[in-house]
Design a protein around this motif. Sequence first.
Motif, short mmCIF file in Angstrom:
data_model
loop_
_atom_site.label_atom_id
_atom_site.label_comp_id
_atom_site.label_asym_id
_atom_site.label_seq_id
_atom_site.Cartn_x
_atom_site.Cartn_y
_atom_site.Cartn_z
N GLY A 125 0.92 -1.39 0.28
CA GLY A 125 -0.17 -0.14 0.37
C GLY A 125 0.80 0.98 0.08
N VAL A 126 2.08 1.37 0.32
CA VAL A 126 3.29 2.57 -0.74
C VAL A 126 3.70 2.28 -1.59
N THR A 127 3.63 3.70 -2.02
CA THR A 127 3.40 4.47 -3.21
C THR A 127 5.06 4.63 -3.08
N LEU A 128 5.54 4.69 -4.76
CA LEU A 128 7.22 4.73 -4.96
C LEU A 128 7.14 6.24 -3.72
N GLU A 129 5.69 6.83 -4.77
CA GLU A 129 5.58 8.83 -4.33
C GLU A 129 6.56 8.79 -2.69
N VAL A 130 5.35 8.23 -2.15
CA VAL A 130 5.21 8.38 -0.76
C VAL A 130 6.56 7.88 0.25
N MET A 131 6.94 6.43 -0.36
CA MET A 131 8.23 6.25 0.18
C MET A 131 8.83 7.33 0.16
N LEU A 132 9.59 7.56 -1.31
CA LEU A 132 10.82 8.69 -1.61
C LEU A 132 10.49 9.84 -1.26
N PHE B 100 19.43 11.64 -7.60
CA PHE B 100 19.74 11.95 -6.28
C PHE B 100 20.71 13.12 -5.37
N ASN B 101 21.61 12.96 -6.99
CA ASN B 101 23.01 13.24 -6.39
C ASN B 101 23.11 14.78 -7.61
N TYR B 102 22.33 15.23 -8.89
CA TYR B 102 22.51 16.41 -9.75
C TYR B 102 20.68 17.13 -10.27
N GLU B 103 20.74 17.61 -9.13
CA GLU B 103 18.99 18.81 -9.64
C GLU B 103 18.54 17.57 -9.20
N PRO B 104 18.62 17.20 -7.50
CA PRO B 104 17.07 16.10 -7.29
C PRO B 104 16.46 16.68 -6.93
N SER B 105 14.61 15.94 -7.28
CA SER B 105 13.55 16.46 -7.50
C SER B 105 12.56 14.87 -7.26
N VAL B 106 11.86 15.39 -6.89
CA VAL B 106 10.74 13.64 -6.54
C VAL B 106 10.04 13.13 -8.11
N LYS B 107 10.33 14.37 -9.28
CA LYS B 107 10.09 13.65 -10.14
C LYS B 107 11.02 13.16 -11.02
N SER B 108 11.67 13.45 -11.24
CA SER B 108 12.76 13.21 -11.96
C SER B 108 13.38 11.65 -11.60
N SER B 109 13.36 11.58 -9.68
CA SER B 109 13.33 10.05 -9.10
C SER B 109 12.90 9.06 -9.86
N LEU B 110 12.06 10.04 -10.01
CA LEU B 110 9.98 8.87 -9.58
C LEU B 110 10.79 8.42 -11.44
N PHE C 37 13.28 8.13 -13.05
CA PHE C 37 14.66 7.06 -13.25
C PHE C 37 14.07 5.27 -12.69
N LEU C 38 13.30 5.72 -11.38
CA LEU C 38 13.38 4.56 -9.96
C LEU C 38 12.17 3.73 -10.81
N ARG C 39 11.69 3.94 -11.77
CA ARG C 39 10.50 3.36 -12.26
C ARG C 39 10.74 2.79 -13.28
N ARG C 40 11.95 2.75 -14.03
CA ARG C 40 12.64 2.18 -14.81
C ARG C 40 14.30 1.47 -14.79
N MET D 33 16.05 1.34 2.11
CA MET D 33 16.36 2.08 2.57
C MET D 33 15.34 2.54 3.72
N TYR D 34 14.44 2.62 2.65
CA TYR D 34 13.02 3.02 3.60
C TYR D 34 12.59 1.66 4.44
N LEU D 35 12.46 0.68 4.05
CA LEU D 35 12.92 -0.76 5.29
C LEU D 35 13.81 0.11 6.54
N ALA D 36 15.03 0.36 6.14
CA ALA D 36 15.86 0.52 7.49
C ALA D 36 15.57 1.55 7.82
#
Length: 79
Positions: free
Chosen positions: A12-19, A40-50, A52-55, A66-69
Amino acid sequence: MADTHSKDPLHGVTLEVMLNRLVEHYGWEEMGIRINIRCFNYEPSVKSSLFFLRRAPWARKKVEKMYLAMLPDKIEPAS
């Protein structure tokens, strides 16, 4: 009645909520140190991270780990 709640802490935790929770807890700089990926290192944003992470399943798995930890070891049951 049977307990229908999943024991999976990611259920039930979406990637966006996790991020968003990770950014709030660690910040982009610390996240970039822990997982060295460009979004995460160059001009980070939730939009760009989502995007990338989805692909990139390998990166998403690292973010999930990391979220579980970050979660508390024991979650108190609701009364």
